[in-house]
Every structure is written in C-alpha cells, then in structure tokens.
Design a protein around this motif. Structure first.
Motif, PDB file in Angstrom:
ATOM      1  N   ASN A   1      59.511  43.662  55.193  1.00 59.40           N
ATOM      2  CA  ASN A   1      58.459  43.724  54.179  1.00 59.40           C
ATOM      3  C   ASN A   1      57.055  43.567  54.754  1.00 59.40           C
ATOM      4  OD1 ASN A   1      60.373  43.896  51.994  1.00 59.40           O
ATOM      5  ND2 ASN A   1      60.756  41.717  52.324  1.00 59.40           N
TER       6      ASN A   1
ATOM      7  N   VAL B   1      53.221  43.839  55.249  1.00 58.73           N
ATOM      8  CA  VAL B   1      52.161  43.754  54.244  1.00 58.73           C
ATOM      9  C   VAL B   1      51.126  44.854  54.527  1.00 58.73           C
ATOM     10  CG1 VAL B   1      50.407  42.221  53.241  1.00 58.73           C
ATOM     11  CG2 VAL B   1      52.547  41.254  54.142  1.00 58.73           C
TER      12      VAL B   1
ATOM     13  N   SER C   1      39.645  42.694  50.379  1.00 58.09           N
ATOM     14  CA  SER C   1      40.792  41.943  50.901  1.00 58.09           C
ATOM     15  C   SER C   1      41.298  40.911  49.919  1.00 58.09           C
ATOM     16  CB  SER C   1      40.396  41.238  52.196  1.00 58.09           C
ATOM     17  OG  SER C   1      39.388  40.273  51.920  1.00 58.09           O
TER      18      SER C   1
ATOM     19  N   PRO D   1      45.716  40.272  55.690  1.00 58.09           N
ATOM     20  CA  PRO D   1      46.591  40.311  54.509  1.00 58.09           C
ATOM     21  C   PRO D   1      47.973  39.695  54.768  1.00 58.09           C
ATOM     22  CG  PRO D   1      46.373  42.505  55.470  1.00 58.09           C
ATOM     23  CD  PRO D   1      45.379  41.629  56.171  1.00 58.09           C
ATOM     24  N   THR D   2      48.466  39.825  56.011  1.00 61.30           N
ATOM     25  CA  THR D   2      49.776  39.257  56.351  1.00 61.30           C
ATOM     26  C   THR D   2      49.747  37.733  56.210  1.00 61.30           C
ATOM     27  OG1 THR D   2      50.208  41.076  57.893  1.00 61.30           O
ATOM     28  CG2 THR D   2      51.501  39.074  58.204  1.00 61.30           C
TER      29      THR D   2
ATOM     30  N   ALA E   1      49.330  36.509  52.696  1.00 65.16           N
ATOM     31  CA  ALA E   1      50.596  36.596  51.956  1.00 65.16           C
ATOM     32  C   ALA E   1      51.559  35.477  52.353  1.00 65.16           C
ATOM     33  CB  ALA E   1      51.247  37.955  52.184  1.00 65.16           C
TER      34      ALA E   1
ATOM     35  N   ARG F   1      52.877  34.876  55.367  1.00 67.78           N
ATOM     36  CA  ARG F   1      53.872  35.214  56.386  1.00 67.78           C
ATOM     37  C   ARG F   1      53.548  34.616  57.747  1.00 67.78           C
ATOM     38  NH1 ARG F   1      56.944  39.706  55.012  1.00 67.78           N
ATOM     39  NH2 ARG F   1      58.160  39.085  56.833  1.00 67.78           N
TER      40      ARG F   1
ATOM     41  N   GLN G   1      43.646  30.316  52.166  1.00 70.46           N
ATOM     42  CA  GLN G   1      44.753  29.574  51.548  1.00 70.46           C
ATOM     43  C   GLN G   1      44.415  28.102  51.344  1.00 70.46           C
ATOM     44  OE1 GLN G   1      48.890  30.843  52.405  1.00 70.46           O
ATOM     45  NE2 GLN G   1      47.985  31.462  54.329  1.00 70.46           N
TER      46      GLN G   1
ATOM     47  N   GLN H   1      53.363  27.374  57.905  1.00 72.44           N
ATOM     48  CA  GLN H   1      53.100  28.773  58.285  1.00 72.44           C
ATOM     49  C   GLN H   1      52.564  28.782  59.717  1.00 72.44           C
ATOM     50  OE1 GLN H   1      50.302  30.867  55.790  1.00 72.44           O
ATOM     51  NE2 GLN H   1      50.776  32.854  56.721  1.00 72.44           N
TER      52      GLN H   1
END
Ligand code: ADP
Ligand code: MG
Length: 258
Positions: A19, A21, A30, A57-58, A61, A63, A86, A225
């Motif tokens: 998946n 991104v 963005s 973007p990864t 998200a 990841r 975040q 993360q």
C-alpha cells in the motif's frame, strides 16, 4: 538554498512496499499543518525534492520508512516536517509520564521525555538537523535540543534537557550517557529516526543503536513510527531495517549502492 532541481527532476525513484502512499506534488497540497507550511515558505523552499515528495505523505500516513538517497537531496525536511505535523495533530507535545502522587517529582526531576528521537553519527550532522528542527518548529510550542559527545559543553547540553524537550537530536554515545544519568528517558518516544544509518554503522555504533532502540520499546509510548535513512543499502542496513521497522515503505532515489 543548496538544491539543484534540474539535476533532480528526472532522477529515478523506486518506491516499494504494501500500500504505497501517493506522492505529493507541492507542499501546499500536502495537507501539512499551516504553521509548517508557513515555516517551509519562510525557509525559501518552493517545491519538494523527490525524496520529500514521497517521504512526506508516507510518514504523514504513519508508515515506517527505509529511504536511500544521496547527500543534498533534502532528507532532513523529508523526515522532520511530517513528524512535526503528527506531533501537532496529537495536540502538541505530550506531557512526561505522570509523576503526580509521588510528590511532584516532575517539577524537580530535571529531565526530558522526548516524543521524537533523531540519531545522527556526528556532532556536525546532529547540529544541522537540530537547526532545521528549530526552523520548522517556529511558532509552535514544540521544543528541541541537541546533544553530542566530544565537546566541552556537557553542562550546557544538560541544562538544555532540564526542562521537558519534545525532540532530542543526538549522537548515540552521548545519548546513552544522558540516559545513564537519568536526564533523558525514552519511555515516551513515538517517533524515531536514524539518519545516515550506514555512517553510524561504519563508526561502530551498532551496539549503542540497538541498546537505544531497546530503551524506546516501552509499552507506555504505544506504537512507534521508525524512519531510517542511508546513502547505501548493504546487508547490515537491511538487517537493521528488518529488526527496527514494521511493514515499511522502501524509497530509493537515484542509484543506490550496497
Ligand atoms: P541531505 O540530508 O539529503 O543531505 P539536507 O536535508 O541537508 O540534505 O538538504 C540540503 C540543503 O537543501 C539544505 O540547505 C536544505 O535547507 C536545502 N533544501 C532541502 N529541501 C529543499 C527544498 N525543497 N527546496 C529548497 N531547498 C531545500
Ligand atoms: Mg542529511
């Protein structure tokens, strides 16, 4: 600034993993926090570099990421900006674990529980990352500090982490020293970045890095993360990636040696 976009626009980019991104075409679209967009503009960045187009973007998200890209490709903003985004979403910096009920220890504890830990091989690199962090944190309540070994300013660095800082940029040896002294606790680390991982291994930091990552593995922080950056992708880095990263996206920009 130091980016030659002519050189980058047709550079090959390889993205793989479950998946993937979609990349962003501009900072403005963005979805990044407005304060960060303003700080990006203040920095004179007009468009994202290839590693930034994919990494931002990864990471936003949620990841994990293993990224190989050459020096000068804009890696620092590629990890700092989406993590700051975040942290702002989480309602700003997380407070240190509650020590109420133990007689207000927190006010006298003279230590920090960072949410974001960035490891770098050298004093120079750590300092550069730190100044990028400060630049992008401008106008937020997020606080950052840098600690590195081989210098006479240990006292100054100790003072810098006396009051809660949310981001710590560190070289591995000095960080372990501050952990031993009880000045930094990794129980709250939600985001971890290993920058120039190949150089850290070349310098013999693997045992220290493993010890630090073990210190981060505290249930209190919840899911962590992790983002790894490296110029090359030899076996030792592949092994660290499979030990530290979870369901990660692999991003290679340009030709990657092993
Ligand atoms: P790397 O870590 O890949 O070597 P850096 O993050 O240190 O690269 O970035 C190299 C230089 O390019 C720095 O001076 C940085 O401020 C600048 N830079 C990074 N991204 C951009 C961008 N999107 N536009 C313009 N300059 C940028
Ligand atoms: Mg760098």
């Amino acid at each position: 600034t130091g980016i030659n976009f002519d050189k980058y626009d047709d550079i090959p980019v390889e993205v793989s993993g479950e998946n993937v991104v979609p990349e962003i075409m501009s900072f403005e679209t963005s979805g990044m926090d407005k304060i960060l967009l303003r700080n990006v503009a203040l920095s004179g960045y007009r468009k994202p570099t290839p590693v930034q187009r994919h990494a931002i973007p990864t990471v936003m998200a949620g990841r994990d990421l293993m990224s190989c890209a050459q020096t000068g490709s804009g890696k620092t903003a590629a990890f700092v900006l989406p993590v700051l985004h975040q942290m702002l979403l989480m309602g700003g910096p997380a407070p240190p674990p509650s020590s109420s009920g133990v007689g207000g220890i927190s006010s006298r504890s003279r230590c920090s529980y960072p949410t974001y830990l960035i490891l770098a091989p050298t004093r120079e690199l750590a300092s550069q990352i730190f100044s990028e962090c400060r630049k992008f944190c401008y106008g937020t309540s997020i606080r950052a500090a840098v600690i590195y070994g081989g210098s006479e300013n240990t006292r100054e660095q100790l003072r810098a982490v006396e009051n809660q800082v949310d981001i710590v940029v560190a070289t591995p040896g000095r960080l372990l020293d501050f952990i031993d002294r009880g000045r930094i606790h990794l129980a709250n680390v939600r985001f971890l970045t290993l920058d120039e991982a190949d150089r850290m291994l070349d310098m013999g930091f693997e045992p220290q890095i493993r010890q630090i990552v073990e210190n981060c593995d505290m249930p209190a922080a919840g899911q962590r993360q992790t983002l790894m950056f490296s110029a090359t992708f030899p076996r030792e880095i592949q092994r660290l990636a499979s030990d530290f990263l979870h369901d990660y996206i692999f991003l290679a920009v340009g030709r990657v040696g092993s």
